[in-house]
Design a protein around this motif. Sequence first.
Motif, PDB file in Angstrom:
ATOM      1  N   GLY A 120       0.817  -1.215   0.000  1.00 54.08           N
ATOM      2  CA  GLY A 120       0.000   0.000   0.000  1.00 54.08           C
ATOM      3  C   GLY A 120       0.849   1.262   0.000  1.00 54.08           C
ATOM      4  N   LEU A 121       1.939   1.248   0.758  1.00 52.51           N
ATOM      5  CA  LEU A 121       2.849   2.401   0.746  1.00 52.51           C
ATOM      6  C   LEU A 121       3.451   2.604  -0.635  1.00 52.51           C
ATOM      7  CD1 LEU A 121       4.688   1.999   4.170  1.00 52.51           C
ATOM      8  CD2 LEU A 121       3.091   3.822   3.503  1.00 52.51           C
ATOM      9  N   GLY A 122       3.688   1.482  -1.339  1.00 51.71           N
ATOM     10  CA  GLY A 122       4.233   1.577  -2.688  1.00 51.71           C
ATOM     11  C   GLY A 122       3.321   2.304  -3.646  1.00 51.71           C
ATOM     12  N   VAL A 123       2.053   2.331  -3.377  1.00 48.79           N
ATOM     13  CA  VAL A 123       1.106   3.101  -4.204  1.00 48.79           C
ATOM     14  C   VAL A 123       0.864   4.479  -3.584  1.00 48.79           C
ATOM     15  CG1 VAL A 123      -1.246   3.163  -5.130  1.00 48.79           C
ATOM     16  CG2 VAL A 123       0.010   0.997  -5.060  1.00 48.79           C
ATOM     17  N   ALA A 124       0.774   4.540  -2.259  1.00 51.05           N
ATOM     18  CA  ALA A 124       0.453   5.806  -1.588  1.00 51.05           C
ATOM     19  C   ALA A 124       1.551   6.847  -1.760  1.00 51.05           C
ATOM     20  CB  ALA A 124       0.212   5.542  -0.101  1.00 51.05           C
ATOM     21  N   VAL A 125       2.811   6.487  -1.623  1.00 47.29           N
ATOM     22  CA  VAL A 125       3.904   7.464  -1.690  1.00 47.29           C
ATOM     23  C   VAL A 125       3.985   8.138  -3.057  1.00 47.29           C
ATOM     24  CG1 VAL A 125       6.419   7.718  -1.595  1.00 47.29           C
ATOM     25  CG2 VAL A 125       5.219   6.414   0.180  1.00 47.29           C
ATOM     26  N   PRO A 126       3.974   7.396  -4.190  1.00 46.74           N
ATOM     27  CA  PRO A 126       3.970   8.083  -5.488  1.00 46.74           C
ATOM     28  C   PRO A 126       2.759   8.998  -5.681  1.00 46.74           C
ATOM     29  CG  PRO A 126       4.575   5.782  -5.770  1.00 46.74           C
ATOM     30  CD  PRO A 126       4.106   5.937  -4.360  1.00 46.74           C
ATOM     31  N   LEU A 127       1.583   8.584  -5.192  1.00 45.73           N
ATOM     32  CA  LEU A 127       0.394   9.424  -5.350  1.00 45.73           C
ATOM     33  C   LEU A 127       0.518  10.709  -4.531  1.00 45.73           C
ATOM     34  CD1 LEU A 127      -2.575   6.874  -5.339  1.00 45.73           C
ATOM     35  CD2 LEU A 127      -1.352   7.843  -7.280  1.00 45.73           C
ATOM     36  N   LEU A 128       0.962  10.583  -3.279  1.00 50.14           N
ATOM     37  CA  LEU A 128       1.135  11.784  -2.461  1.00 50.14           C
ATOM     38  C   LEU A 128       2.232  12.687  -3.029  1.00 50.14           C
ATOM     39  CD1 LEU A 128       0.869  10.266   1.133  1.00 50.14           C
ATOM     40  CD2 LEU A 128      -0.819  11.679  -0.044  1.00 50.14           C
ATOM     41  N   GLY A 129       3.327  12.053  -3.482  1.00 50.02           N
ATOM     42  CA  GLY A 129       4.399  12.851  -4.091  1.00 50.02           C
ATOM     43  C   GLY A 129       3.928  13.549  -5.339  1.00 50.02           C
ATOM     44  N   GLY A 130       3.150  12.840  -6.145  1.00 49.06           N
ATOM     45  CA  GLY A 130       2.631  13.474  -7.365  1.00 49.06           C
ATOM     46  C   GLY A 130       1.694  14.615  -7.048  1.00 49.06           C
ATOM     47  N   ALA A 131       0.810  14.455  -6.040  1.00 45.69           N
ATOM     48  CA  ALA A 131      -0.108  15.538  -5.664  1.00 45.69           C
ATOM     49  C   ALA A 131       0.664  16.760  -5.171  1.00 45.69           C
ATOM     50  CB  ALA A 131      -1.072  15.041  -4.586  1.00 45.69           C
ATOM     51  N   TRP A 132       1.721  16.515  -4.413  1.00 48.76           N
ATOM     52  CA  TRP A 132       2.532  17.634  -3.901  1.00 48.76           C
ATOM     53  C   TRP A 132       3.205  18.393  -5.047  1.00 48.76           C
ATOM     54  CZ3 TRP A 132       8.178  17.682  -3.329  1.00 48.76           C
ATOM     55  CH2 TRP A 132       8.644  18.819  -2.651  1.00 48.76           C
ATOM     56  N   VAL A 133       3.793  17.631  -5.996  1.00 50.18           N
ATOM     57  CA  VAL A 133       4.467  18.266  -7.146  1.00 50.18           C
ATOM     58  C   VAL A 133       3.463  19.038  -7.991  1.00 50.18           C
ATOM     59  CG1 VAL A 133       5.710  17.815  -9.290  1.00 50.18           C
ATOM     60  CG2 VAL A 133       6.355  16.598  -7.195  1.00 50.18           C
ATOM     61  N   LEU A 134       2.318  18.451  -8.266  1.00 48.39           N
ATOM     62  CA  LEU A 134       1.313  19.138  -9.082  1.00 48.39           C
ATOM     63  C   LEU A 134       0.812  20.400  -8.390  1.00 48.39           C
ATOM     64  CD1 LEU A 134      -0.772  16.098 -10.436  1.00 48.39           C
ATOM     65  CD2 LEU A 134       1.048  17.369 -11.584  1.00 48.39           C
ATOM     66  N   GLY A 135       0.704  20.352  -7.064  1.00 43.59           N
ATOM     67  CA  GLY A 135       0.320  21.554  -6.317  1.00 43.59           C
ATOM     68  C   GLY A 135       1.369  22.636  -6.423  1.00 43.59           C
ATOM     69  N   LEU A 136       2.653  22.260  -6.365  1.00 41.80           N
ATOM     70  CA  LEU A 136       3.733  23.239  -6.531  1.00 41.80           C
ATOM     71  C   LEU A 136       3.701  23.866  -7.913  1.00 41.80           C
ATOM     72  CD1 LEU A 136       6.766  21.447  -4.783  1.00 41.80           C
ATOM     73  CD2 LEU A 136       5.366  23.330  -3.903  1.00 41.80           C
ATOM     74  N   TRP A 137       3.290  23.092  -8.909  1.00 39.87           N
ATOM     75  CA  TRP A 137       3.229  23.603 -10.284  1.00 39.87           C
ATOM     76  C   TRP A 137       1.999  24.479 -10.527  1.00 39.87           C
ATOM     77  CZ3 TRP A 137       4.685  18.556 -13.429  1.00 39.87           C
ATOM     78  CH2 TRP A 137       6.047  18.263 -13.211  1.00 39.87           C
ATOM     79  N   GLY A 138       1.166  24.639  -9.523  1.00 31.95           N
ATOM     80  CA  GLY A 138       0.032  25.530  -9.647  1.00 31.95           C
ATOM     81  C   GLY A 138      -1.222  24.926 -10.229  1.00 31.95           C
ATOM     82  N   TRP A 139      -1.306  23.620 -10.250  1.00 27.43           N
ATOM     83  CA  TRP A 139      -2.522  22.987 -10.772  1.00 27.43           C
ATOM     84  C   TRP A 139      -3.687  23.264  -9.818  1.00 27.43           C
ATOM     85  CZ3 TRP A 139      -2.350  17.824 -13.833  1.00 27.43           C
ATOM     86  CH2 TRP A 139      -1.314  17.848 -14.765  1.00 27.43           C
ATOM     87  N   GLY A 140      -4.881  23.325 -10.384  1.00 24.42           N
ATOM     88  CA  GLY A 140      -6.064  23.584  -9.589  1.00 24.42           C
ATOM     89  C   GLY A 140      -6.492  22.367  -8.779  1.00 24.42           C
ATOM     90  N   GLU A 141      -7.350  22.625  -7.801  1.00 26.98           N
ATOM     91  CA  GLU A 141      -7.790  21.548  -6.890  1.00 26.98           C
ATOM     92  C   GLU A 141      -8.466  20.421  -7.640  1.00 26.98           C
ATOM     93  OE1 GLU A 141     -11.110  21.053  -3.324  1.00 26.98           O
ATOM     94  OE2 GLU A 141     -10.160  23.011  -3.659  1.00 26.98           O
ATOM     95  N   THR A 142      -9.393  20.714  -8.552  1.00 26.48           N
ATOM     96  CA  THR A 142     -10.125  19.664  -9.262  1.00 26.48           C
ATOM     97  C   THR A 142      -9.221  18.896 -10.213  1.00 26.48           C
ATOM     98  OG1 THR A 142     -10.811  21.345 -10.880  1.00 26.48           O
ATOM     99  CG2 THR A 142     -12.353  20.822  -9.099  1.00 26.48           C
ATOM    100  N   ALA A 143      -8.236  19.580 -10.816  1.00 19.41           N
ATOM    101  CA  ALA A 143      -7.314  18.891 -11.731  1.00 19.41           C
ATOM    102  C   ALA A 143      -6.432  17.915 -10.962  1.00 19.41           C
ATOM    103  CB  ALA A 143      -6.461  19.906 -12.488  1.00 19.41           C
ATOM    104  N   VAL A 144      -5.914  18.361  -9.800  1.00 25.40           N
ATOM    105  CA  VAL A 144      -5.086  17.465  -8.986  1.00 25.40           C
ATOM    106  C   VAL A 144      -5.909  16.271  -8.508  1.00 25.40           C
ATOM    107  CG1 VAL A 144      -3.793  17.273  -6.829  1.00 25.40           C
ATOM    108  CG2 VAL A 144      -3.536  19.306  -8.258  1.00 25.40           C
ATOM    109  N   ARG A 145      -7.148  16.552  -8.083  1.00 27.82           N
ATOM    110  CA  ARG A 145      -8.006  15.485  -7.588  1.00 27.82           C
ATOM    111  C   ARG A 145      -8.287  14.460  -8.678  1.00 27.82           C
ATOM    112  NH1 ARG A 145     -12.557  18.277  -5.736  1.00 27.82           N
ATOM    113  NH2 ARG A 145     -11.415  18.718  -3.817  1.00 27.82           N
TER     114      ARG A 145
END
Length: 839
Positions: free
Chosen positions: A717-742
């Motif tokens: 489960g961590l093997g899936v959770a960590v990439p997803l959380l990391g991806g959400a963090w990176v996309l947030g830094l890039w300025g993506w909107g809430e619905t797009a990240v979701r």
Amino acid sequence: MEGLTQEEAYARLLADGPNTLPGSVPKPLLRIAAGVVLEPMFLMLLAAGTVYLLIGDTAEAIFLLGSVFVIIGLALTQERKTQRSLEALRDLSAPRAMVIRAGRELRISSGEVVRGDLLVLHEGDRIAADAVLLQGQLGTDESLLTGEAVPQEKLPGAADLAMEMPGSDAHSFLFASTVVTRGVGVACVRATGAHTAVGRIGAALASTALVPSQLQQASRRIVRRLAMLGLGLAVALVLLGWLWDGRSLLESVLLGVALAMAVLPEEIPVVLTVFLALGAWRLSRQQVLTRRTTAVETLGAITVLAVDKTGTLTLNRMDVAQLWVAGAHFPGDADDVLPGAFHELVEFALLATPVDPFDPMEKAIRGFGQRYLAGTQHVHADWRPEHAYPLSPDILAMTHVFPASDPGCHLLATKGAPEAIADLCHLSSLEQQAIERQAQGMAGQGMRLLGVAKGQWVGGSWPASQHDFTFTFLGLVGLADPPRPEVPAAVAACQAAGIRIIMMTGDHPATARAIARQVGLPGEGDVLTGPEMASMDDDSLSQRLGRVHLCARLVPEHKLRLVQLLQKAGETVGMTGDGVNDAPSLKAADVGIAMGERGTDVAREAAAIVLLDDSFASITAAIRQGRRIFDNIGTATRFIFAVHVPVVALALAPVLFHWPLLLLPVQIVLLELLIDPACSIVFEAEPEATDLMTRPPRARDASPFSADNIVYALGQGLGVAVPLLGGAWVLGLWGWGETAVRATVFVSLVLGVFLLVLANRDLRKPIADSLLWSNPWVARMFVAVVAMLVLALGVPWLRQVMGFVVPSAAALGASAVMLLFAALWLECWRRLAEPQMRR
């Protein structure tokens, strides 16, 4: 004989009660239902269903809450099964009985029979109560009490004899619910109702508690812990979101609901119910009826199989096994033409047998003669005896007298115990010793022996005794209850699977040894007998039981004690049987397996598994199915825990890191539509492992919720959770909107669920190989995953409800990167942890 008066009988009926077996008092329906609802597993179902009602998902709520009522119904049905087992036992008592009262023969209801009544018994009667034979000679079938297929010879005894147990060497006692196979007699009733031998079995059956399966116990523990964890985390998250993260109370409650739904794996009861129900369905296609679905899983854990001999290992019918004439032998199952030297032996055995016999041994003789002598001059179908001498206490032989062709001349045909026939033939001591040696050798092979002789009589009035005739000894007929043809292969398969087989029978040790040799069990080792058991304490008996494979001369109480001692020693016990004498131990065993065709109603009602075709080979198939199901439950459990880790992580992260919401309750509901089928359909259909029936049974305390399995799942489960959380963090830094990240995270999560399915199919193979392994439901699930994403993202109304936007090419690319990192993690984790998981 006068018997009791009507007044004496009525007084005893009032004092002792009716001659019926007691039934158990059924539990109130509300009490049973309350016990089911208070189970932690079903409390979780209720809680999850209530949550779905609160968020407006009526369909899912109805499904979960409706399943509670289904399970309550199953519990009520099971309680009724126990009641029916006792009712079936009661139904064995004779509906009517012939008694002598005040000098008159009366036919009365068996419930009115009392102590001291004189029973008049004929061939075919079911005996109404335990009694002592006073007049006549009988043969009785006691196999439902003793497991011994051969009818027991009964001779008159004193009215004041103390009753003994069924299977004892005393030959004057008759037992309730057994059947008269031959003869006419009068017996004095000594015990009625619950005080009879069959009544004591009923008491043991009513007091024997069902053993919860290991899976039931393990699931209760894990559900209890998860329920407390989920509730605590949900409350903590609501407080954190409201007091620390600055969210509104409503939004914080929404977060708590989402987390509770993420933590509570409501798939566990669904998986257990579906896997066991489908397992029972698969077994039914192999002629195995499952009466308690939890037994399906327990089948795979059996370490000791306690096997009744008569009707289980054997056919519960008598066949001619061997003929002996003057040093020559002929096997009863030979396909050859019967040599002429044996014709006279079989001819006179037929003449000494009734034309339409009720006794199983006499049926076997007649069937053998009709098979091998058909078309010869040795068959006399139209002959009827002019006179007959029955068995007597002094002479254990019977003689039929037929008119011969010469006037005043008669032909004699006799059969009986070999020593009695040898005595009637006035043989020399050397001749008698030779016959005795041959009889002992055949008896050592598990045969029941009859001597056969012929003679002639010329005279007027019939002699008073058979001793007054002159006989010529012809030979011996050996009869046996043959083993079922499929048993040796099934026994070998069980032994290869590491399952120890112990024969438990009421029959003679020599017979048990003979059958053991024929079916592949160790037949020359130590034999434990019932009388020996009676003199041993539990510790000594447990030690002895650890090295024996054969237990003989057992009564029902002995079998029950042995099963319970094996369980105390840590064994998972399967018990097979077909008679009333097997019912208490069938119920007490971890898995009771009854024969469906020849088995008694009592045995079928007490057992968890019923073999509809009476094939012992079906037990091997059932064990194979049980092992496969446990493996697949473990796989599904691992997937459930793994798939909930990223869901929990995505529900917690927004509060801990002050992010926008990544998962809404409605999205979790959509995920459940994917996770539930993955658990209950895809993994249930997984094929069996190649080493399934060559590895030893699993440990008694083995559980799909073991620490190794859960830790491995959490790593996945961590093997899936960590990439997803990391991806959400990176996309947030890039300025993506809430619905797009979701939307991007949700697409990655859904495809990650499918990735986890592949990763859990076989831990010994890379993820890519799982695509090639046979299971048609994997491809169907992939189609379902794609269809779900198309609907959730393509339908405007649904997209708005879910809080998504149509993902761009960049979003799909980001999802691909997240999934690549997840796949690499899962493969590395598999290689790292796989040796530990296989240990």
